[in-house]
Design an enzyme around this catalytic site. Structure first.
Site: not given
Length: 570
Positions: A263, A339-340
């Site tokens: 990420e 999920h973000d």
């Protein structure tokens, strides 16, 4: 093509699972590992090769498991280490692989390492975390610098017991590990990585992969004069020892042929990104860049109005990530949800009843045709959308959402207009939308659990659920399956091909080509809710365009339906 270019993680499709919200097997309202095991056949049926499981480690759950108190144990409501062993074995038995989330920038403040570190200034583990004395301005105690945490407020937390500050780039309950300490790094590699690699996991999605080397920690420039705390992402990302640390990690991963996807926020310099993902550099296999999913966000994520972007910006962002591996030994990723992020149909298409299915299919076609490793987030394959604006703020469970709303409330003196704007932005961009329970069938709680779940299920499960879509050849799910099959059939051009935008300034239609040696594909996408006249032949007059797929039945020769996508082989 060399063997190296066809690594398993390049041609594959990864399906991301958020354990709390995927499937509840024991009816306690929380998803769990046996729930995931029970749906592995469903996941395989989509055409997926690899599953990525968000943090399932033991945790106080201040930040949904991204605050880990024990890397070698499982959060009890999710199951046990034995359940993880079974999940790994069952996934492998179906010819799929498993990757886990690797969260090693910080731990929970409940981790035994931090408990020892904060016990005294002379603790052998004191230097495992980042401690600093206070600054004093006119006799008033201040933190060591002006950095703002990712969740608002200062990155420094005062510890009364030892009278020093510790650093936390996220919540105060998530103290940052000190990667400058070799002993700490070796403990991380052993506990967080090798423990699971030895149990058969096939790799990691590496959380906040570019934050381990913090640099000189000087003050950040003032970009928000109203705040004492300033955005510091460009200060603490990509520090001087990042490449060295990732090289060390890779030496361990290589022993297991394990893959990594990092990420990688706050990295505008593409030469920096390329160094991370270059095969020769031996650091990471690929990274998530955020150019696409950051579209329409404000300087602080939620300081914006919904749909505050134009299609050329979206094209440019996609181009940035798509050309990353062109003419070099790097690799890239394609994703619209995780999920973000909130749901892609609600952000980039339309979740109006008439348009949500066409939007879901059009976006699926776009993703199918993008180069790099393809990532799908649970529920994306059935076209799940954001929950409605009229839901009360109590339904927002994420620390990021609630902190922002509280900040606006305090700053504005409870101003209703400002609070309404804040809620509209949250309804558009909040991470909560990705975290509602997966819609399995038309039943209470969307078939996720027999009891009230930890988070409310979206009420549209009657028209959007996996069971109904499995049997409907016109569903978003059926279309995703077709697109993944098409991607596999023409993987050279779609997975490995060169991406070129045809019409950068067109504000309604996104057209791009994919080229691999003598193969060329043309993708045309209508990003509006109106029919658009289009001449497919324009610019390709000397090439015959064979329609491979359309996202609508009976497509017109010279017009695209609302939210229609088409792909041609030239």
């Amino acid at each position: 093509m060399t063997v190296a270019e066809h690594k398993w993680w390049k041609d594959g499709v990864v399906y991301q699972i958020y354990p709390a919200s995927f499937k509840d097997s024991n009816n306690d309202g929380i998803g769990d590992l046996p729930g995931i095991i029970s749906e592995l056949d469903y996941i395989k049926s989509i055409g997926v090769d690899t599953i990525w499981i968000c943090p399932m480690y033991d945790s106080p759950q201040v930040d949904m498991g991204y605050d880990i108190s024990d890397y070698e144990n499982v959060y009890p409501p999710y199951g046990t280490v034995d359940d993880m062993d079974k999940l790994i074995a069952e996934t492998h038995a179906r010819g799929m692989r498993v990757i886990l989330d690797l969260v090693v920038n910080h731990t929970s403040d409940q981790h035994k390492w931090f408990q020892e570190s904060r016990s005294s200034k002379t603790s052998p583990k004191r230097d495992w975390y980042i401690w600093r004395p206070a600054r004093y301005v006119n006799g008033i105690r201040k933190p060591p610098n002006n950095w703002m945490s990712n969740f608002g407020g200062s990155v420094w937390q005062w510890d009364e017991e030892t009278e020093e500050y510790y650093l936390h780039l996220f919540c105060p309950e998530q103290p940052d590990l000190n990667w400058e300490n070799e002993e700490t790094r070796q403990a991380i590699y052993k506990s967080a990585m090798e423990f699971w690699l030895k149990r058969g996991v096939d790799g990691f999605r590496v959380d906040t992969v570019n934050m381990y080397s913090k640099g000189s920690m000087v003050d950040a420039p003032i970009t928000d004069p109203r705040s004492e705390w300033q955005f510091a992402g460009l200060q603490y990302c990509n520090g001087p020892r990042m490449h060295e640390f990732l090289g060390e990690m890779n030496a361990i991963l290589e022993k297991y042929d394990a893959m990594t996807v990092g990420e990688c926020p706050n990295t505008p310099d593409m030469t920096h990104v390329l160094k991370y993902v270059s095969a020769q550099e031996k650091q990471l296999n690929m990274v998530f860049q955020f150019d696409v999913v950051d579209i329409g966000q404000g300087p602080y994520k939620f300081q914006t109005t919904p749909f505050n972007w134009k299609l050329p910006e979206f094209k440019k962002a996609i181009e940035t990530t798509q050309v990353l591996h062109r003419g070099n030994d790097g690799w890239t990723t394609a994703f619209l949800e995780n999920h973000d992020q909130s749901r892609s149909i609600s952000r980039f298409g339309s979740d109006a009843p008439a348009h949500r299915i066409p939007s879901g299919k059009m976006l699926a076609m776009m993703m199918m045709a993008l180069s790099g490793t393809l990532f799908i987030y649970q529920g994306q394959e059935i076209g799940m959308v954001n929950f409605p604006l009229d839901w009360d703020m109590t339904e927002y469970k994420d620390v990021d959402s609630s902190n922002y709303y509280k900040m606006v409330d305090e700053r504005s003196g409870h101003d209703e207009k400002e609070l309404a704007s804040a809620k509209a932005a949250l309804q558009h961009l909040s991470r909560d939308h990705a975290r509602v329970p997966m819609a399995w069938r038309n039943a209470a709680n969307a078939g996720f659990s027999a009891v009230k779940p930890w988070m409310r299920a979206n009420e549209d499960y009657a028209v959007c659920n996996a069971e109904q879509q499995k049997g409907d050849k016109n569903s978003v799910l059926s279309f995703w399956k077709r697109m993944i099959e098409l991607r596999r059939q023409y993987k050279d051009v779609f997975v490995h091909g060169d991406f070129d935008v045809v019409d950068m300034e067109n504000i309604d239609i996104f057209t791009f080509t994919k080229t691999w040696r003598n193969q060329k594909a043309l993708v045309v996408l209508n990003f509006t809710d109106k029919e658009q006249k289009v001449s497919i032949a324009a610019g390709f007059r000397d090439q015959k365009a064979n329609l491979l797929a359309s996202s609508v039945d009976n497509c017109a020769p010279d017009a695209l339906a609302a939210y229609e996508g088409r792909v041609y082989l030239l």
